[in-house]
Design a protein around this motif. Structure first.
Motif, PDB file in Angstrom:
ATOM      1  N   LYS A  83     -59.630  73.140   5.246  1.00 37.67           N
ATOM      2  CA  LYS A  83     -59.665  73.749   6.594  1.00 37.67           C
ATOM      3  C   LYS A  83     -60.613  72.957   7.497  1.00 37.67           C
ATOM      4  N   TYR A  84     -61.726  72.546   6.913  1.00 43.55           N
ATOM      5  CA  TYR A  84     -62.723  71.753   7.654  1.00 43.55           C
ATOM      6  C   TYR A  84     -62.076  70.433   8.113  1.00 43.55           C
ATOM      7  N   ALA A  85     -61.370  69.768   7.193  1.00 39.51           N
ATOM      8  CA  ALA A  85     -60.711  68.500   7.522  1.00 39.51           C
ATOM      9  C   ALA A  85     -59.692  68.711   8.651  1.00 39.51           C
TER      10      ALA A  85
ATOM     11  N   TRP B 236     -65.681  59.945  -2.753  1.00 36.95           N
ATOM     12  CA  TRP B 236     -65.004  60.896  -3.639  1.00 36.95           C
ATOM     13  C   TRP B 236     -65.521  62.330  -3.463  1.00 36.95           C
ATOM     14  N   ASN B 237     -66.660  62.526  -2.785  1.00 43.28           N
ATOM     15  CA  ASN B 237     -67.239  63.885  -2.785  1.00 43.28           C
ATOM     16  C   ASN B 237     -66.492  64.860  -1.873  1.00 43.28           C
ATOM     17  N   PHE B 238     -65.995  64.348  -0.720  1.00 46.54           N
ATOM     18  CA  PHE B 238     -65.120  65.142   0.152  1.00 46.54           C
ATOM     19  C   PHE B 238     -63.939  64.240   0.501  1.00 46.54           C
ATOM     20  N   PRO B 239     -63.053  63.989  -0.467  1.00 53.68           N
ATOM     21  CA  PRO B 239     -62.032  62.947  -0.269  1.00 53.68           C
ATOM     22  C   PRO B 239     -61.103  63.222   0.903  1.00 53.68           C
TER      23      PRO B 239
ATOM     24  N   ALA C 188     -61.867  65.603   3.680  1.00 57.33           N
ATOM     25  CA  ALA C 188     -62.575  65.805   4.957  1.00 57.33           C
ATOM     26  C   ALA C 188     -63.168  64.501   5.512  1.00 57.33           C
ATOM     27  N   MET C 189     -63.775  63.698   4.617  1.00 56.36           N
ATOM     28  CA  MET C 189     -64.420  62.479   5.122  1.00 56.36           C
ATOM     29  C   MET C 189     -63.391  61.495   5.674  1.00 56.36           C
ATOM     30  N   MET C 190     -62.197  61.528   5.092  1.00 51.73           N
ATOM     31  CA  MET C 190     -61.149  60.610   5.541  1.00 51.73           C
ATOM     32  C   MET C 190     -60.541  61.092   6.861  1.00 51.73           C
ATOM     33  N   VAL C 191     -60.196  62.370   6.899  1.00 53.15           N
ATOM     34  CA  VAL C 191     -59.523  62.899   8.084  1.00 53.15           C
ATOM     35  C   VAL C 191     -60.442  62.849   9.306  1.00 53.15           C
ATOM     36  N   ARG C 192     -61.750  63.037   9.093  1.00 50.97           N
ATOM     37  CA  ARG C 192     -62.614  63.036  10.277  1.00 50.97           C
ATOM     38  C   ARG C 192     -62.810  61.630  10.855  1.00 50.97           C
ATOM     39  N   LYS C 193     -62.328  60.625  10.140  1.00 50.64           N
ATOM     40  CA  LYS C 193     -62.282  59.267  10.712  1.00 50.64           C
ATOM     41  C   LYS C 193     -60.906  58.989  11.321  1.00 50.64           C
TER      42      LYS C 193
ATOM     43  N   LEU D  16     -71.329  54.019  10.188  1.00 50.24           N
ATOM     44  CA  LEU D  16     -71.807  54.194   8.818  1.00 50.24           C
ATOM     45  C   LEU D  16     -72.369  55.596   8.638  1.00 50.24           C
ATOM     46  N   GLU D  17     -71.834  56.311   7.651  1.00 47.69           N
ATOM     47  CA  GLU D  17     -72.400  57.615   7.304  1.00 47.69           C
ATOM     48  C   GLU D  17     -72.879  57.458   5.867  1.00 47.69           C
ATOM     49  N   LEU D  18     -74.191  57.281   5.718  1.00 47.86           N
ATOM     50  CA  LEU D  18     -74.739  56.842   4.424  1.00 47.86           C
ATOM     51  C   LEU D  18     -75.540  57.959   3.740  1.00 47.86           C
TER      52      LEU D  18
ATOM     53  N   PHE E  11     -76.151  73.885  -3.255  1.00 48.89           N
ATOM     54  CA  PHE E  11     -75.174  73.911  -4.347  1.00 48.89           C
ATOM     55  C   PHE E  11     -73.737  73.622  -3.928  1.00 48.89           C
ATOM     56  N   ARG E  12     -73.508  73.455  -2.613  1.00 49.81           N
ATOM     57  CA  ARG E  12     -72.164  73.097  -2.164  1.00 49.81           C
ATOM     58  C   ARG E  12     -71.722  71.826  -2.882  1.00 49.81           C
ATOM     59  N   ASN E  13     -70.531  71.838  -3.392  1.00 52.63           N
ATOM     60  CA  ASN E  13     -69.991  70.663  -4.094  1.00 52.63           C
ATOM     61  C   ASN E  13     -70.897  70.221  -5.252  1.00 52.63           C
TER      62      ASN E  13
ATOM     63  N   GLN F  47     -73.417  67.589  -4.676  1.00 47.43           N
ATOM     64  CA  GLN F  47     -72.969  66.209  -4.412  1.00 47.43           C
ATOM     65  C   GLN F  47     -72.534  66.063  -2.949  1.00 47.43           C
ATOM     66  N   THR F  48     -73.465  66.254  -2.054  1.00 45.90           N
ATOM     67  CA  THR F  48     -73.194  66.216  -0.617  1.00 45.90           C
ATOM     68  C   THR F  48     -74.317  65.444   0.063  1.00 45.90           C
ATOM     69  N   CYS F  49     -73.963  64.558   0.997  1.00 48.35           N
ATOM     70  CA  CYS F  49     -75.002  63.753   1.661  1.00 48.35           C
ATOM     71  C   CYS F  49     -75.978  64.612   2.450  1.00 48.35           C
ATOM     72  N   VAL F  50     -75.494  65.797   2.914  1.00 51.02           N
ATOM     73  CA  VAL F  50     -76.391  66.658   3.700  1.00 51.02           C
ATOM     74  C   VAL F  50     -77.037  67.743   2.835  1.00 51.02           C
TER      75      VAL F  50
ATOM     76  N   ILE G  99     -74.326  73.418   8.653  1.00 53.63           N
ATOM     77  CA  ILE G  99     -74.307  73.011  10.060  1.00 53.63           C
ATOM     78  C   ILE G  99     -73.121  72.106  10.414  1.00 53.63           C
ATOM     79  N   SER G 100     -72.284  71.773   9.429  1.00 51.98           N
ATOM     80  CA  SER G 100     -71.182  70.836   9.698  1.00 51.98           C
ATOM     81  C   SER G 100     -70.031  71.531  10.432  1.00 51.98           C
ATOM     82  N   SER G 101     -69.410  70.827  11.343  1.00 50.31           N
ATOM     83  CA  SER G 101     -68.245  71.349  12.074  1.00 50.31           C
ATOM     84  C   SER G 101     -67.614  70.187  12.840  1.00 50.31           C
TER      85      SER G 101
ATOM     86  N   PRO H 115     -71.742  66.553  16.618  1.00 52.43           N
ATOM     87  CA  PRO H 115     -71.859  65.141  16.227  1.00 52.43           C
ATOM     88  C   PRO H 115     -72.577  64.982  14.896  1.00 52.43           C
ATOM     89  N   PHE H 116     -71.825  64.666  13.849  1.00 53.94           N
ATOM     90  CA  PHE H 116     -72.365  64.490  12.502  1.00 53.94           C
ATOM     91  C   PHE H 116     -72.806  63.028  12.361  1.00 53.94           C
ATOM     92  N   GLY H 117     -74.028  62.805  11.891  1.00 55.41           N
ATOM     93  CA  GLY H 117     -74.455  61.420  11.672  1.00 55.41           C
ATOM     94  C   GLY H 117     -75.959  61.307  11.527  1.00 55.41           C
TER      95      GLY H 117
HETATM   96  C1  SIN Z   1     -71.136  64.408   3.324  1.00 51.75           C
HETATM   97  O1  SIN Z   1     -71.416  64.623   2.170  1.00 51.75           O
HETATM   98  O2  SIN Z   1     -71.414  63.341   3.833  1.00 51.75           O
HETATM   99  C2  SIN Z   1     -70.362  65.344   4.200  1.00 51.75           C
HETATM  100  C3  SIN Z   1     -70.706  66.731   4.192  1.00 51.75           C
HETATM  101  C4  SIN Z   1     -70.271  67.463   5.444  1.00 51.75           C
HETATM  102  O3  SIN Z   1     -69.498  66.957   6.264  1.00 51.75           O
HETATM  103  O4  SIN Z   1     -70.742  68.574   5.613  1.00 51.75           O
END
Ligand code: SIN
Length: 483
Positions: free
Chosen positions: A112-114, A158-161, A163-168, A256-258, A284-286, A289-292, A446-448, A452-454
C-alpha cells in the motif's frame, strides 16, 4: 511447497526488456531462496552485458516518445498500474513474504505504501510547472522550463523490494524519464510481479526494463553507458560511494538513500507509554532491517528503569515466526545478517552491556533472532556506531540535553532521528539541533509518499516522495528570448 496464488502468472522468473520477458542469453541463473527455511523458490537470469546494454538502448528509444506524452496520458497509465497493484495485493504480499520473510501484515503495508507513491506522482505529473522570471535585459524575456533527465538506472535493496523500487520509478515516469531497474538478487520476484502489472497497465514497451545478474557488472554498465543520465540507488553507504565515484566520470546525477544510525531519544518529560509504542514500531518493523530503524536508544537516566520495564513487557509479547503465520517478527534475510547481529551483541556484552531481554538466536533456528533489549551501552561499543539491521534495542542512558544531542549527532550518518518530549521549547530546540534529514517528534513512524524522505552526511543525497522527489528527475532549463 509454494503458497497458493490467485494468479500464478504473477510469479515470474525472467527479466523484462523492451516489452518482453527474457532469459539470460548465456543460460546462467541465480537461485532465489525463502529466508524462513532456505527452501529453493526459483532461479532468475544472470543477464549478459549485451542484454543490459540492450535494456538501456530500449529505454533510450522509449524516452524519445515517453518524454512527449501529455501529463494526462502519463497520469492515466500510472493510475491504471496503481489500481492493478491494489487488485493483486494478496498475491503480491504472498510473493514478498516468500522471498523476503517479513510478516504478511507488513507486506500488505509495504505494497500500500509503494502504491501510494504511484498515486501521488500520477497527480504530481500534472503540476510540473515552469516559471517566468523578471528579465535582467531590456530586449528579452526569461523563462524557466523543466525537462526530464533521460534514462535512469535504478538499483534497489532487498529490505523493501517493492516500496523502494516504486518510489523511484513513479517520480521518474511522472517526470518523463524511462528506467532500467536492477532489483536486489536476494528478493527480485516481487519486483518482477510489479513489472508484470506495469506491463498489463500498458505502460509502453521500453519505458520500464528490469534486469538481474551480477550487481557489479550491472552497476558498471549503469555508470558508464552514456544513455543513462542518472542513477538512483538505495542500499549501503559503501556501495553508494562506489557508484558516486563511478558517476563522476560522466558527471551523472545521482540520488542516494544510504545507511542510517537513527537516535531515538526519550526525555524525562516524555509520555513513556507513547515512547514505548513508538519505539516498537521504529525498531521492529521488518525485523529491524530498515534504514530508518531506531538504532541507538537514548533514555534519560531518571526514567530508564521504568522505561525498560514497560518496554520489556511489550518486547516479550512479540510473536516470532514464519511471515505467513500472523507474526510480528520474521527471520533475518540470511546467515550473514544473523552473524552480524550475534557479533555486535557479543562485542557489547564483552564491553559491559547488560541483557534485559532476549539476547540469543531463536529456538526456531535458521536466521531467527530473539527480540532483544540491552542497556548500559556506550559510544565505545561497535553496536553504537553500526547500523544493527536486526531486532536489538540498544539503550544508552543520558543526563543532559546537551550531552544527548552531542551523542546523537556523533555519527557519520544523518538519515532519520526520533525523540519524545512534551516541553515545546525543548521540542523546537532539539528538532533543530539534530543533524538528520528527518526528525520524528513523539512519533515512531514517519514515512509517507507525501513527505521528502532522505538523509544528509553519509546517509545520502536527494529526496524521495513529495513535490521535492520530482526534482531529482528533472533538469532546469532557462530560456532567454530576445525580441
Ligand atoms: C528504508 O529502509 O530505507 C526505507 C524505509 C521507509 O521507507 O520507511
Amino acid at each position: 511447497m509454494l503458497p497458493k496464488l490467485n494468479d500464478k502468472s504473477l510469479l515470474k522468473n525472467q527479466c523484462f526488456i523492451n516489452g518482453k520477458w527474457i532469459n539470460s542469453d548465456a543460460d546462467k541463473t541465480l537461485p532465489i531462496r525463502n529466508p524462513f527455511d532456505f527452501s529453493h523458490i526459483t532461479d532468475v537470469p544472470i543477464v549478459s552485458t549485451k542484454q543490459v546494454n540492450f535494456a538501456v538502448e530500449s529505454a533510450e528509444n522509449a524516452f524519445q516518445t515517453w518524454k512527449n506524452k501529455s501529463a494526462i496520458e502519463k497520469s492515466k497509465l500510472l493510475m491504471r498500474w496503481y489500481q492493478l497493484i491494489h487488485k493483486n495485493i494478496d498475491d503480491l504480499a504472498t510473493i514478498l513474504v516468500l522471498e523476503q520473510g517479513k510478516p504478511y501484515k507488513e507486506a500488505i503495508g509495504e505494497i500500500k505504501y509503494a502504491a501510494s507513491y504511484i498515486e501521488f506522482y500520477a497527480e504530481e505529473t500534472k503540476r510540473i510547472y515552469g516559471d517566468i522570471l523578471p528579465s535582467p535585459f531590456n530586449d528579452a524575456k526569461v523563462f524557466v522550463v523543466k525537462q526530464p533527465i533521460g534514462v535512469v538506472g535504478i538499483i534497489t535493496p532487498w529490505n523493501f523490494p517493492i516500496a523502494m523500487m516504486v518510489r523511484k520509478i513513479a517520480p521518474a515516469l511522472a517526470a518523463g524519464c524511462t528506467v532500467v531497474i536492477k532489483p536486489d538478487e536476494k528478493a527480485p520476484l516481487s519486483a518482477f510481479a510489479i513489472m508484470e502489472l506495469a506491463n498489463r497497465a500498458k505502460i509502453p514497451k521500453g519505458v520500464m526494463n528490469m534486469v538481474t545478474g551480477i550487481p557489479q557488472e550491472i552497476g558498471a554498465i549503469f555508470t558508464s553507458n552514456k544513455h543513462i543520465k542518472k542513477i538512483s540507488f538505495t542500499g549501503s553507504t559503501k556501495v553508494g560511494k562506489l557508484l558516486m565515484k563511478a558517476c563522476a566520470n560522466q558527471v551523472k546525477r545521482i540520488t542516494l538513500e544510504l545507511g542510517g544510525n537513527a537516535p531515538f531519544i526519550v526525555f524525562e518529560d516524555a509520555n513513556l507509554d507513547d515512547a514505548v509504542d513508538g519505539l516498537i514500531t521504529a525498531k521492529f518493523r521488518n525485523t529491524g532491517q530498515t534504514c530508518v530503524c531506531a538504532n541507538r536508544i537514548f533514555v534519560h537516566k531518571t526514567i530508564a528503569k521504568e522505561f525498560i520495564k514497560k518496554l520489556s513487557k511489550k518486547v516479550k509479547n512479540l510473536k516470532v515466526g514464519n511471515g505467513f503465520n500472523n507474526v510480528d517478527v520474521g527471520p533475518l534475510i540470511d546467515n550473514k545478517a544473523l552473524d552480524k547481529v550475534v557479533n555486535l551483541l557479543a562485542d557489547a556484552k564483552a564491553n559491559g552491556a547488560v541483557i534485559n531481554e532476549g539476547g540469543n538466536t531463536h529456538e526456531l533456528g535458521g536466521t531467527f533472532f530473539e527480540p532483544t533489549i540491552i542497556s548500559n551501552v556506550n559510544s565505545s561499543m561497535e553496536i553504537f556506531e553500526t547500523e544493527i539491521f536486526g531486532p536489538i534495542v540498544s539503550i544508552v542512558s543520558f543526563k543532559t540535553e546537551d550531552q544527548v544531542i552531542q551523542l546523537a549527532n556523533d555519527t557519520k550518518y544523518g538519515l532519520a532521528s526520533y525523540f519524545y518530549a512534551k516541553d515545546m521549547a525543548k521540542i523546537w530546540r532539539v528538532a533543530e539541533a539534530l543533524e538528520y534529514g528527518m526528525v520524528g517528534v513523539n512519533r515512531g513512524a514517519i514515512s509517507s509518499a507525501l513527505v521528502p524522505f532522505g538523509g544528509i552526511k553519509q546517509s545520502g543525497m536527494g529526496r524521495e516522495g513529495s513535490k521535492y522527489g520530482l526534482n531529482d528527475y528533472l533538469n532546469i532549463k532557462y530560456l532567454c528570448v530576445s525580441n
